[in-house]
Design a protein around this motif. Structure first.
Motif, PDB file in Angstrom:
ATOM      1  N   ALA A 176       0.830  -1.211   0.000  1.00 47.22           N
ATOM      2  CA  ALA A 176       0.000   0.000   0.000  1.00 47.22           C
ATOM      3  C   ALA A 176       0.860   1.255   0.000  1.00 47.22           C
ATOM      4  CB  ALA A 176      -0.924  -0.016   1.220  1.00 47.22           C
ATOM      5  N   ALA A 177       1.955   1.229   0.766  1.00 46.76           N
ATOM      6  CA  ALA A 177       2.843   2.390   0.803  1.00 46.76           C
ATOM      7  C   ALA A 177       3.499   2.625  -0.557  1.00 46.76           C
ATOM      8  CB  ALA A 177       3.907   2.191   1.885  1.00 46.76           C
ATOM      9  N   LEU A 178       3.877   1.531  -1.238  1.00 47.20           N
ATOM     10  CA  LEU A 178       4.512   1.681  -2.551  1.00 47.20           C
ATOM     11  C   LEU A 178       3.503   2.099  -3.621  1.00 47.20           C
ATOM     12  CD1 LEU A 178       6.922  -1.396  -2.568  1.00 47.20           C
ATOM     13  CD2 LEU A 178       7.482   1.007  -2.176  1.00 47.20           C
ATOM     14  N   ALA A 179       2.233   1.739  -3.426  1.00 48.16           N
ATOM     15  CA  ALA A 179       1.205   2.129  -4.392  1.00 48.16           C
ATOM     16  C   ALA A 179       0.718   3.552  -4.183  1.00 48.16           C
ATOM     17  CB  ALA A 179       0.019   1.162  -4.296  1.00 48.16           C
ATOM     18  N   LEU A 180       0.956   4.088  -2.994  1.00 42.34           N
ATOM     19  CA  LEU A 180       0.452   5.424  -2.678  1.00 42.34           C
ATOM     20  C   LEU A 180       0.970   6.506  -3.638  1.00 42.34           C
ATOM     21  CD1 LEU A 180      -1.254   7.103  -0.725  1.00 42.34           C
ATOM     22  CD2 LEU A 180       0.784   7.382   0.700  1.00 42.34           C
ATOM     23  N   PRO A 181       2.278   6.543  -3.994  1.00 44.90           N
ATOM     24  CA  PRO A 181       2.727   7.590  -4.934  1.00 44.90           C
ATOM     25  C   PRO A 181       1.993   7.545  -6.263  1.00 44.90           C
ATOM     26  CG  PRO A 181       4.608   6.556  -3.865  1.00 44.90           C
ATOM     27  CD  PRO A 181       3.408   5.743  -3.496  1.00 44.90           C
ATOM     28  N   SER A 182       1.719   6.341  -6.794  1.00 46.37           N
ATOM     29  CA  SER A 182       1.009   6.242  -8.069  1.00 46.37           C
ATOM     30  C   SER A 182      -0.397   6.814  -7.959  1.00 46.37           C
ATOM     31  CB  SER A 182       0.948   4.781  -8.523  1.00 46.37           C
ATOM     32  OG  SER A 182       2.235   4.284  -8.810  1.00 46.37           O
ATOM     33  N   VAL A 183      -1.080   6.516  -6.863  1.00 46.18           N
ATOM     34  CA  VAL A 183      -2.451   6.997  -6.702  1.00 46.18           C
ATOM     35  C   VAL A 183      -2.480   8.513  -6.516  1.00 46.18           C
ATOM     36  CG1 VAL A 183      -4.527   6.837  -5.282  1.00 46.18           C
ATOM     37  CG2 VAL A 183      -3.175   4.786  -5.761  1.00 46.18           C
ATOM     38  N   LEU A 226      12.904  -3.039  -6.773  1.00 44.50           N
ATOM     39  CA  LEU A 226      11.479  -3.048  -7.096  1.00 44.50           C
ATOM     40  C   LEU A 226      10.743  -1.923  -6.373  1.00 44.50           C
ATOM     41  CD1 LEU A 226      10.784  -6.894  -7.005  1.00 44.50           C
ATOM     42  CD2 LEU A 226      11.024  -5.431  -9.025  1.00 44.50           C
ATOM     43  N   ALA A 227      11.101  -1.708  -5.094  1.00 42.72           N
ATOM     44  CA  ALA A 227      10.476  -0.607  -4.347  1.00 42.72           C
ATOM     45  C   ALA A 227      10.835   0.743  -4.968  1.00 42.72           C
ATOM     46  CB  ALA A 227      10.919  -0.660  -2.889  1.00 42.72           C
ATOM     47  N   ALA A 228      12.102   0.889  -5.389  1.00 42.16           N
ATOM     48  CA  ALA A 228      12.518   2.138  -6.035  1.00 42.16           C
ATOM     49  C   ALA A 228      11.779   2.334  -7.352  1.00 42.16           C
ATOM     50  CB  ALA A 228      14.026   2.130  -6.258  1.00 42.16           C
ATOM     51  N   THR A 229      11.558   1.238  -8.095  1.00 43.05           N
ATOM     52  CA  THR A 229      10.824   1.343  -9.358  1.00 43.05           C
ATOM     53  C   THR A 229       9.389   1.792  -9.114  1.00 43.05           C
ATOM     54  OG1 THR A 229      12.176  -0.439 -10.283  1.00 43.05           O
ATOM     55  CG2 THR A 229      10.128   0.084 -11.416  1.00 43.05           C
ATOM     56  N   ALA A 230       8.762   1.241  -8.074  1.00 44.10           N
ATOM     57  CA  ALA A 230       7.389   1.642  -7.743  1.00 44.10           C
ATOM     58  C   ALA A 230       7.300   3.115  -7.375  1.00 44.10           C
ATOM     59  CB  ALA A 230       6.857   0.778  -6.596  1.00 44.10           C
TER      60      ALA A 230
END
Length: 664
Positions: free
Chosen positions: A42-49, A250-254
């Motif tokens: 969820a934390a990694l998806a937050l920037p995209s949202v 992967l986290a940096a890519t997200a």
């Protein structure tokens, strides 16, 4: 409200619902690992949202924002799905829909669809061409077919759903066909993903618009973390015997892909993207080379000793790194030629001009033309800042007005020596690099302008002094002719006339002598006044006494502070006269133009210099204009080898300071 904004708000609501469901499942589930994975996802998806919502609001006509949000929402969905399985394992009494379990066996392809669609429509929200509609259709149809085929797979479900019954079953004779179709869809889907990435490259090669090219470069920079993930995986196997460090990549890519996408759409000129890509490629190659050396060193040490020796391998890699250090500059140049040609062109052009100037084949004033050619910016200007000035001038000494254009300051030795003013091309970072590279050339030109101006000023000052000398001669001649000379001629004629009448007794001799003495006294007074204009007689008793007498004649209170070694009669006569005239002219100007309430005069001596400071509390705003008393004072001080400084800010009074050389 546009469709893009409605989609963005709907996706934001869906993501919020998914996140809320994840929180509920995390509360129900007792699996701390699954909860941690959900929180991380969820934390990694937050920037995209968040960034996708911002793009959708700022660019409502583009689908880039909703697709970016869909990338984040899909990631949240995957983590919630994993958390749901953990919750079911912890609480078997939870409802488990058979259709959901069946569909979830083949839904993993949809995780890649939003990113692929984003690459197809980036950056303007449109496809590269009509034929690419088939790619969009394939990205939607292939995952759907794969998921439907997976529904009919009779194999047991993954735990904890192994007890769930299959909602659909087919005869055994159809299963080989379905499995063959499922396997065949995998390369098709991989080809679609590769085609989506190829669309970015194709769009970059086709477009000539600088903004679009910069936006595509930002997307490429965001995706640069994917190769970083491979390097981290390589390093993980070398140092930790596992691929765990790849999770960092992967986290940096997200994080980097949504950030780069948002910057590309909203602020593509935020930073010099070519410079960032060049640096990323350079350090990536250096890291890959060092990992390769470490791998080779570990292998060779293992062959030689029969066992692994990390210390020996690290030592060998350090030696290789030291050997590679001189090659890094060459590697940077090689990368710049391919990924940052503008930087390479600018630095090479400046270096070539510097070499040609050193060889006497070019002039440093050619820097402006050189930078214009290298940056393809015919409106670029190079300005030089002369000491004691706040503005810029060009190589000819004409003023340079930067206006609203970006100005890259040129500094050398902690001082501003000039600036490069952008015309219409070149990024800010590139102009700053050009300013740093051309600092020595700019300093040379600045010194040449300063010397040229000093020579012109010296010539003009000499001419003014010559004219002043001629004017002073004419004034003395006029004063002598109209004053003392006329009195003496008239006195001589009167004496001759009295001589002729002495014998006849018609002349009052005593009266004539009294008259002649008065005339002589008047002539002597006028001659003394003329001589005082050349050199004040009060200087015979020292500069301190002369300044005291001068201050006593000023109709404004004067605070006089004269150092003891200056007040004594031990200064050279020319220095004392110049100091006297500086004080006299400054006080006269203050009384005449400023109307101050008080004037301060301070004369000090330090080593071989005498400093005269005259200040007042008037309104300020004084300037040195040609033909004024201050301009003549500047010439007089410069003729004595000194310097004169005027400080007169509006509302801050006026300060006249003269520094005169004084040999002991």
């Amino acid at each position: 409200m546009t469709t893009s904004r409605l989609s963005a708000f709907a996706l934001a609501a869906l993501t919020t619902v998914l996140a809320g469901a994840g929180v509920v499942l995390a509360t129900i589930s007792g699996d701390g690992g699954a909860t941690a994975r959900f929180a991380t996802g969820a934390a990694l998806a937050l920037p995209s949202v968040v960034l996708g919502t911002l793009v959708a609001v700022r660019r409502p006509g583009s689908v880039v924002g909703p697709l970016l949000m869909l990338v984040g929402a899909t990631a949240v969905w995957v983590t919630v799905d994993d958390l749901y399985a953990s919750a079911v394992a912890w609480r078997p009494d939870l409802p488990v829909p058979e259709l959901y379990v069946a569909l979830s066996q083949g839904d993993w392809m949809f995780l890649y669809v939003p990113a692929a669609l984003l690459m197809l429509v980036f950056p303007d929200g449109r496809l590269p061409g009509r034929r690419w509609r088939w790619a969009v259709a394939g990205l939607l149809v292939v995952p759907t077919l794969f998921m439907l085929i997976s529904v009919f797979d009779p194999d047991p479900y993954r735990p904890p759903f192994e007890a769930v019954a299959h909602p659909f079953r087919l005869p055994e004779s159809y299963l080989p066909v379905l499995r063959t179709a499922a396997v065949a869809l995998l390369p098709v889907f991989l080809g679609l993903l590769i085609g989506s990435a190829a669309a970015v490259v194709l769009r970059y090669r086709r477009t000539a618009e600088e903004v679009a090219r910069a936006q595509l470069k930002w997307l490429a920079l965001g995706a640069a973390c994917l190769p970083l993930t491979l390097l981290l995986c390589w390093a993980g196997y070398l140092f930790f015997d596992g691929p765990e460090p790849a999770l960092i990549g992967l986290a940096a890519t997200a994080l980097t892909i949504p950030v780069a996408t948002a910057i590309a759409v909203l602020r593509h000129d935020l930073y010099d993207i070519d410079r960032a890509i060049s640096a990323a490629v350079t350090y990536g190659l250096v890291t890959a080379l060092l990992l390769g050396f470490y791998t080779a060193a570990s292998f060779l040490v293992g062959l030689g000793t029969g066992r692994s020796s990390p210390v020996a391998a690290a030592a060998g890699t350090a030696i290789c790194a030291a050997a590679l250090s001189p090659l890094r500059v060459r590697l940077q140049r090689w990368v710049d030629r391919r990924f940052y040609p503008a930087r390479q062109a600018v630095l090479s052009a400046v270096e070539e001009l510097r070499d040609r100037t050193h060889a006497g084949q070019a002039q440093p004033e050619e820097l402006e033309a050189t930078l214009r050619t290298a940056l393809r910016d015919p409106a670029l200007r190079v300005g030089y800042r002369l000491p004691g000035t706040s503005g810029l001038v060009d190589a000819t000494g004409a003023p340079v007005d930067p206006g609203d254009a970006f100005v890259a300051r040129v500094r050398l030795g902690g001082h501003d020596i000039g600036a490069i003013v952008r015309g219409g091309a070149g990024t800010r970072e590139l102009l700053r690099e050009a300013a740093t590279a051309g600092a020595l050339l700019i300093e040379v030109v600045r010194l040449r302008i300063e010397v040229s101006r000093a020579l012109d000023e010296a010539e003009a000052s000499r001419t003014r002094l010559l004219h002043t000398g001629y004017e002073e001669r004419r004034r003395l001649e006029r004063d002598l002719h109209d004053g003392a000379q006329q009195r003496l001629v008239s006195l001589g004629m009167a004496i001759r006339l009295a001589q002729r009448h002495l014998d006849d007794g018609t002349v009052d001799v005593d009266g004539l002598f009294d008259q002649w003495v008065a005339e002589l006294a008047s002539a002597v007074t006028e001659l003394r006044q003329i001589a005082h204009g050349l050199r004040p007689s009060s200087l015979d008793d020292g500069l301190g006494n002369a300044l005291s007498m001068l201050a006593g004649k000023v109709p404004v209170p004067v605070t006089l502070d004269v150092a003891a070694d200056v007040a004594a009669d031990d200064l050279p006569d020319d220095v004392a006269m110049t100091a006297y005239y500086v004080a006299s002219e400054a006080m006269t100007n203050a009384v005449k133009h400023a109307g101050p309430a008080a004037i301060g005069v301070r004369v000090s001596r330090a080593d071989d210099r005498v400093t005269v400071r005259v200040s007042d509390d008037g309104p300020g705003g004084a300037e040195i204009r040609p033909g004024t008393g201050l301009a003549g004072l500047v010439d007089r001080v410069q003729a004595a080898g000194g310097t004169l400084r005027l400080s007169s800010p509006a509302g801050g009074g006026t300060l006249v300071e003269a520094v005169l050389p004084c040999a002991s």
